[in-house]
Design a protein around this motif. Structure first.
Motif, PDB file in Angstrom:
ATOM      1  N   ILE B  13     -21.746 -44.893 -17.627  1.00 56.31           N
ATOM      2  CA  ILE B  13     -21.954 -43.536 -17.107  1.00 56.31           C
ATOM      3  C   ILE B  13     -20.675 -42.710 -17.247  1.00 56.31           C
ATOM      4  CG2 ILE B  13     -22.378 -42.208 -15.008  1.00 56.31           C
ATOM      5  CD1 ILE B  13     -24.289 -44.472 -14.162  1.00 56.31           C
ATOM      6  N   LEU B  14     -19.518 -43.334 -16.906  1.00 58.28           N
ATOM      7  CA  LEU B  14     -18.247 -42.617 -17.031  1.00 58.28           C
ATOM      8  C   LEU B  14     -17.993 -42.219 -18.484  1.00 58.28           C
ATOM      9  CD1 LEU B  14     -15.875 -44.621 -14.668  1.00 58.28           C
ATOM     10  CD2 LEU B  14     -16.664 -42.284 -14.395  1.00 58.28           C
ATOM     11  N   PHE B  15     -18.300 -43.169 -19.398  1.00 61.81           N
ATOM     12  CA  PHE B  15     -18.100 -42.885 -20.822  1.00 61.81           C
ATOM     13  C   PHE B  15     -18.976 -41.711 -21.239  1.00 61.81           C
ATOM     14  CE2 PHE B  15     -18.383 -43.613 -25.391  1.00 61.81           C
ATOM     15  CZ  PHE B  15     -17.083 -43.946 -25.694  1.00 61.81           C
ATOM     16  N   ALA B  16     -20.231 -41.733 -20.783  1.00 58.69           N
ATOM     17  CA  ALA B  16     -21.156 -40.647 -21.131  1.00 58.69           C
ATOM     18  C   ALA B  16     -20.672 -39.318 -20.560  1.00 58.69           C
ATOM     19  CB  ALA B  16     -22.551 -40.976 -20.625  1.00 58.69           C
ATOM     20  N   CYS B  17     -20.091 -39.352 -19.322  1.00 61.86           N
ATOM     21  CA  CYS B  17     -19.527 -38.127 -18.742  1.00 61.86           C
ATOM     22  C   CYS B  17     -18.427 -37.589 -19.653  1.00 61.86           C
ATOM     23  CB  CYS B  17     -18.924 -38.398 -17.372  1.00 61.86           C
ATOM     24  SG  CYS B  17     -20.114 -38.663 -16.092  1.00 61.86           S
ATOM     25  N   GLY B  18     -17.582 -38.509 -20.129  1.00 61.50           N
ATOM     26  CA  GLY B  18     -16.496 -38.098 -21.011  1.00 61.50           C
ATOM     27  C   GLY B  18     -17.033 -37.457 -22.286  1.00 61.50           C
ATOM     28  N   VAL B  19     -18.049 -38.087 -22.887  1.00 62.14           N
ATOM     29  CA  VAL B  19     -18.620 -37.540 -24.124  1.00 62.14           C
ATOM     30  C   VAL B  19     -19.206 -36.165 -23.859  1.00 62.14           C
ATOM     31  CG1 VAL B  19     -20.382 -37.868 -25.878  1.00 62.14           C
ATOM     32  CG2 VAL B  19     -19.080 -39.815 -25.072  1.00 62.14           C
ATOM     33  N   THR B  20     -19.957 -36.031 -22.734  1.00 62.68           N
ATOM     34  CA  THR B  20     -20.563 -34.742 -22.415  1.00 62.68           C
ATOM     35  C   THR B  20     -19.487 -33.682 -22.222  1.00 62.68           C
ATOM     36  OG1 THR B  20     -22.089 -36.108 -21.174  1.00 62.68           O
ATOM     37  CG2 THR B  20     -22.377 -33.738 -21.017  1.00 62.68           C
ATOM     38  N   GLY B  21     -18.440 -34.049 -21.471  1.00 60.57           N
ATOM     39  CA  GLY B  21     -17.358 -33.093 -21.236  1.00 60.57           C
ATOM     40  C   GLY B  21     -16.721 -32.660 -22.543  1.00 60.57           C
ATOM     41  N   PHE B  22     -16.510 -33.621 -23.433  1.00 63.30           N
ATOM     42  CA  PHE B  22     -15.902 -33.303 -24.735  1.00 63.30           C
ATOM     43  C   PHE B  22     -16.759 -32.298 -25.486  1.00 63.30           C
ATOM     44  CE2 PHE B  22     -15.248 -33.881 -29.230  1.00 63.30           C
ATOM     45  CZ  PHE B  22     -13.877 -33.994 -29.346  1.00 63.30           C
ATOM     46  N   LEU B  23     -18.087 -32.481 -25.394  1.00 61.84           N
ATOM     47  CA  LEU B  23     -18.960 -31.649 -26.206  1.00 61.84           C
ATOM     48  C   LEU B  23     -19.200 -30.269 -25.616  1.00 61.84           C
ATOM     49  CD1 LEU B  23     -21.574 -34.322 -27.287  1.00 61.84           C
ATOM     50  CD2 LEU B  23     -19.708 -33.377 -28.630  1.00 61.84           C
ATOM     51  N   ILE B  24     -19.249 -30.168 -24.254  1.00 63.19           N
ATOM     52  CA  ILE B  24     -19.636 -28.858 -23.711  1.00 63.19           C
ATOM     53  C   ILE B  24     -18.475 -28.031 -23.186  1.00 63.19           C
ATOM     54  CG2 ILE B  24     -21.988 -29.631 -23.141  1.00 63.19           C
ATOM     55  CD1 ILE B  24     -21.115 -29.688 -20.229  1.00 63.19           C
ATOM     56  N   LYS B  25     -17.332 -28.653 -22.890  1.00 62.82           N
ATOM     57  CA  LYS B  25     -16.233 -27.868 -22.331  1.00 62.82           C
ATOM     58  C   LYS B  25     -15.523 -27.069 -23.414  1.00 62.82           C
ATOM     59  CE  LYS B  25     -16.537 -28.676 -18.037  1.00 62.82           C
ATOM     60  NZ  LYS B  25     -16.786 -27.585 -17.100  1.00 62.82           N
ATOM     61  N   ARG B  26     -14.981 -25.917 -23.041  1.00 66.68           N
ATOM     62  CA  ARG B  26     -14.342 -25.064 -24.039  1.00 66.68           C
ATOM     63  C   ARG B  26     -12.821 -24.990 -23.883  1.00 66.68           C
ATOM     64  NH1 ARG B  26     -18.324 -25.505 -26.823  1.00 66.68           N
ATOM     65  NH2 ARG B  26     -16.554 -26.401 -27.827  1.00 66.68           N
ATOM     66  N   ASN B  27     -12.312 -25.454 -22.747  1.00 62.79           N
ATOM     67  CA  ASN B  27     -10.859 -25.427 -22.560  1.00 62.79           C
ATOM     68  C   ASN B  27     -10.247 -26.695 -23.146  1.00 62.79           C
ATOM     69  OD1 ASN B  27      -8.310 -26.108 -21.163  1.00 62.79           O
ATOM     70  ND2 ASN B  27      -8.652 -24.104 -20.250  1.00 62.79           N
ATOM     71  N   ILE B  28      -9.191 -26.524 -23.939  1.00 65.70           N
ATOM     72  CA  ILE B  28      -8.639 -27.674 -24.661  1.00 65.70           C
ATOM     73  C   ILE B  28      -8.160 -28.753 -23.699  1.00 65.70           C
ATOM     74  CG2 ILE B  28      -6.884 -28.415 -26.294  1.00 65.70           C
ATOM     75  CD1 ILE B  28      -6.941 -25.622 -27.465  1.00 65.70           C
ATOM     76  N   ILE B  29      -7.532 -28.342 -22.571  1.00 69.00           N
ATOM     77  CA  ILE B  29      -7.015 -29.331 -21.627  1.00 69.00           C
ATOM     78  C   ILE B  29      -8.165 -30.149 -21.041  1.00 69.00           C
ATOM     79  CG2 ILE B  29      -5.722 -29.656 -19.500  1.00 69.00           C
ATOM     80  CD1 ILE B  29      -3.802 -28.472 -21.276  1.00 69.00           C
ATOM     81  N   THR B  30      -9.280 -29.475 -20.710  1.00 66.62           N
ATOM     82  CA  THR B  30     -10.427 -30.201 -20.150  1.00 66.62           C
ATOM     83  C   THR B  30     -11.009 -31.171 -21.169  1.00 66.62           C
ATOM     84  OG1 THR B  30     -10.874 -28.079 -19.135  1.00 66.62           O
ATOM     85  CG2 THR B  30     -12.442 -29.831 -18.712  1.00 66.62           C
ATOM     86  N   ILE B  31     -11.071 -30.730 -22.426  1.00 59.55           N
ATOM     87  CA  ILE B  31     -11.568 -31.615 -23.484  1.00 59.55           C
ATOM     88  C   ILE B  31     -10.688 -32.858 -23.570  1.00 59.55           C
ATOM     89  CG2 ILE B  31     -11.861 -31.821 -25.977  1.00 59.55           C
ATOM     90  CD1 ILE B  31     -12.624 -28.906 -26.038  1.00 59.55           C
ATOM     91  N   PHE B  32      -9.394 -32.606 -23.479  1.00 59.70           N
ATOM     92  CA  PHE B  32      -8.425 -33.681 -23.556  1.00 59.70           C
ATOM     93  C   PHE B  32      -8.608 -34.665 -22.395  1.00 59.70           C
ATOM     94  CE2 PHE B  32      -3.749 -34.808 -23.290  1.00 59.70           C
ATOM     95  CZ  PHE B  32      -3.875 -35.734 -24.286  1.00 59.70           C
ATOM     96  N   MET B  33      -8.854 -34.122 -21.198  1.00 60.44           N
ATOM     97  CA  MET B  33      -9.090 -34.986 -20.034  1.00 60.44           C
ATOM     98  C   MET B  33     -10.363 -35.805 -20.214  1.00 60.44           C
ATOM     99  SD  MET B  33      -7.983 -32.338 -17.090  1.00 60.44           S
ATOM    100  CE  MET B  33      -8.924 -33.070 -15.785  1.00 60.44           C
ATOM    101  N   SER B  34     -11.364 -35.225 -20.864  1.00 61.42           N
ATOM    102  CA  SER B  34     -12.606 -35.968 -21.108  1.00 61.42           C
ATOM    103  C   SER B  34     -12.335 -37.200 -21.956  1.00 61.42           C
ATOM    104  CB  SER B  34     -13.626 -35.081 -21.808  1.00 61.42           C
ATOM    105  OG  SER B  34     -13.810 -33.903 -21.088  1.00 61.42           O
ATOM    106  N   ILE B  35     -11.436 -37.034 -22.955  1.00 61.62           N
ATOM    107  CA  ILE B  35     -11.106 -38.188 -23.804  1.00 61.62           C
ATOM    108  C   ILE B  35     -10.446 -39.278 -22.962  1.00 61.62           C
ATOM    109  CG2 ILE B  35      -9.719 -38.952 -25.760  1.00 61.62           C
ATOM    110  CD1 ILE B  35     -10.058 -36.146 -26.925  1.00 61.62           C
ATOM    111  N   GLU B  36      -9.540 -38.869 -22.059  1.00 61.21           N
ATOM    112  CA  GLU B  36      -8.886 -39.851 -21.199  1.00 61.21           C
ATOM    113  C   GLU B  36      -9.913 -40.580 -20.335  1.00 61.21           C
ATOM    114  OE1 GLU B  36      -5.483 -40.594 -21.152  1.00 61.21           O
ATOM    115  OE2 GLU B  36      -5.672 -39.436 -22.990  1.00 61.21           O
TER     116      GLU B  36
END
Lengths: 486, 100
Positions: B13-36
């Motif tokens: 579930i956490l991994f899926a949250c990260g993938v979703t965040g990577f795909l839908i967020k527009r701020n680079i820092i947030t995208i970066f946090m999703s990868i972490e």
């Protein structure tokens, strides 16, 4: 107990690391205006030393460091490939760094450190070590892509490469974790025996899929290829020459090792491995999308980026083919592709006036008259990329297609042949522009510096050698394939 | 004792949250946090499997992953600063000089 032979089995990596450190230490001692040459020469010696070390390693085959790395013909083949590619790019970068006012210390250092990761990828047989090696190579290339840091395009290319690259790495890592969960080990031979004993559980299938996503991104195969044109367009050209060859081939080495060694029992029994249809689909889609995308490009760097996607597809065809012939065909393709693609990007880099300015097809008109030698060199690389006989590209394609036919992959071979024909169109378009159209504008062509000349001579020699006498390299590749499957 | 598949489910579930965040967020820092977040979800799987197979190596891998993640963060933030200097924005939609 660690024996001396263990250190010899990672000697190329040690040499590269040492010279990378020397470059970083010497950098602040030299005046910044005149440090390109001395630092470049140190880096060149380092990469050539690593080539020598890889050859020296041949006398010490076997595992080292608790079976984490292994030296065999396969690893030596890819060691030579990445270290030679690094040496060629270093030679060709001198003039570029001077014109672009790029700090040489970090640049050469990062190329050497990145090469450590790539070399380690080809000899590592443990998934977590492969992950670390992959990251050493990737992080270095993320930085190299953004080296013209005042240029918005270069920084953007670096950002895109970094974000999508780390995204893919996370998938690869998840695949490793699930494979560890399915088999209780991260050692590739042990995974193979565990899968043979207990059959492949569902978890192993998911693990294969996730690892393929991660590695498929790094080799720019469809459907994970969208980043390639943007990153290649924005990044500095010598860096593109490097990152479209060496790290990619290292990842192919990892893919060959993971996919073939873990599935070697079923492959030797003649049945199709679990990953067969993914590789089949990815190969077909990469070739088609790559070639169709390249048709409409006017920017030569973007065109070569799409062509790189197509070539990743041809290489995957070899993966889908029979084990032994397929592996040796893939390895031969890797060597030929490295020679011709690296050479082509170095010509593009030089012709763009080392300023990334003249990269559209219109800028190439009349190049045949303005700079006959440069145009002829580019022509050799382009006809090799098409796959015309007497060049490396011909035998590379020939071996891949015949391996595919031998494995009864008729449809895949048809798709590949049709794609080669489409590919010929856009490569020829550049040649036609260079020789048959008059230039519309006066573009000064810089004198070709010695480093670029040496790089181009080596690449042309490699392309022609592999195109006329492919026997020795192919035989070495075949022996490596056998050592891999045993 | 908490069964193994609970941990694996949480990790997925956490991994899926990260993938979703990577795909839908527009701020680079947030995208970066999703990868972490994705990397740390994997760490949880490693630890859970280490307990299942009774081997320590799975727990050691977590340290390697953390070190790699830290190196990635250092480079990533540097790249993000370079992007901000040339563009004065952290929205990925506006970092579009090279056409996709």
């Amino acid at each position: 107990m660690i024996a001396t032979a263990d250190y010899i089995r990672i000697l190329p990596e040690i040499v590269l690391t040492l010279f990378g450190l020397i470059v970083m230490f010497v950098d602040p001692l030299l005046p910044e205006s005149r440090n390109v040459k001395p630092l470049g020469i140190i880096a060149l010696i380092g990469s050539l030393g690593a080539v020598a070390a890889s050859i020296y390693q041949m006398r010490y085959p076997g595992p080292a460091f608790w079976n984490f790395v292994v030296v065999d013909n396969f690893s030596i083949f890819f060691h030579l490939l990445v270290t030679i590619a690094a040496a060629l790019v270093i030679m060709a970068s001198f003039e570029y760094l001077r014109v672009q006012e790029i700090r040489a210390g970090e640049y050469f250092g990062l190329i050497l450190f990145g090469t450590v990761g790539m070399a380690l990828m080809s000899s590592a047989v443990e998934l977590v070590l492969i992950f670390i090696a992959l990251e050493i190579s990737s992080i270095s290339t993320y930085i190299l892509a953004g080296f013209r840091r005042r240029d918005a395009g270069s920084v953007e290319s670096s950002l895109k490469y970094f974000l999508l690259g780390s995204f893919a790495t996370a998938f690869f890592l998840y695949g490793i974790a699930l494979m560890f969960g399915a088999t209780g080990s991260t050692d590739i031979p042990q995974i193979a025996s565990a899968l043979r004993l207990n059959g492949a559980p569902l978890l192993a299938y998911v693990a294969y899929a996730l690892m393929f996503v991660g590695l498929g991104f790094k080799i720019a195969s469809a459907p994970f290829h969208v980043w390639t044109p943007d990153v290649y367009e924005g990044a500095p050209s010598p860096v593109v020459a490097f990152m479209s060859t060496a790290p990619k081939m290292a990842v192919f080495a990892v893919l060959l090792r993971i996919l073939f060694v873990t599935e070697s029992p079923s492959l030797l029994a003649g049945s199709r491995p679990v990953w067969f249809w993914w590789v089949w689909g990815s190969a077909a889609v990469s070739m088609t999308l790559g070639n169709l995308g390249a048709l409409v490009q006017n920017n030569v760097k973007r065109m070569l980026a799409y062509s790189a996607i197509a070539h990743a597809g041809y290489l995957l065809v070899a993966f889908a083919a029979a084990p032994e012939a397929g592996i040796s065909a893939a390895m031969f393709y890797a060597a030929s592709y490295t020679a011709m693609n690296l050479g082509a990007f170095i010509v593009v880099s030089h012709f763009a006036n080392a300023g990334e300015r003249y990269v559209t097809l219109d800028d190439y008109t009349g190049l045949g008259r303005r700079s006959p030698l440069l145009a002829m060199t580019l022509t050799i690389f382009l006809i090799s990329l098409i796959g015309i006989p007497a060049t490396a590209g011909f035998f590379a394609k020939f071996y891949v297609f015949s391996a595919a036919l031998k494995a009864n992959l008729v449809w895949l071979t048809i798709i590949a042949v049709v794609n080669s024909a489409i590919g010929a169109y856009y490569y020829l378009r550049v040649i036609v522009a260079m020789y048959m159209r008059d230039s519309t504008q006066e573009i000064p062509v810089m004198r070709v510096p010695a480093g670029v000349t040496a790089t181009l001579l080596c690449s042309v020699a490699a392309v022609i050698y592999l195109g006329i006498l492919p026997g020795r390299v192919l035989e070495f590749a075949t022996r490596s394939a056998q050592s891999l499957l045993r | 004792m908490v069964p193994l598949h609970y941990y694996l489910l949480l990790s997925a579930i956490l991994f899926a949250c990260g993938v979703t965040g990577f795909l839908i967020k527009r701020n680079i820092i947030t995208i970066f946090m999703s990868i972490e977040l994705m990397l740390n979800a994997v760490n949880l799987s490693f630890v859970a499997f280490a307990a299942r197979w009774h081997v320590l190596s799975g727990q050691v891998f977590v340290f390697f992953v953390m070190v790699v993640a830290a190196a990635e963060t250092a480079v990533g933030l540097a790249i993000i600063i370079a992007v901000y200097r040339t563009r004065e924005t952290l929205n990925v939609d506006q970092v579009n000089l090279l056409k996709l």
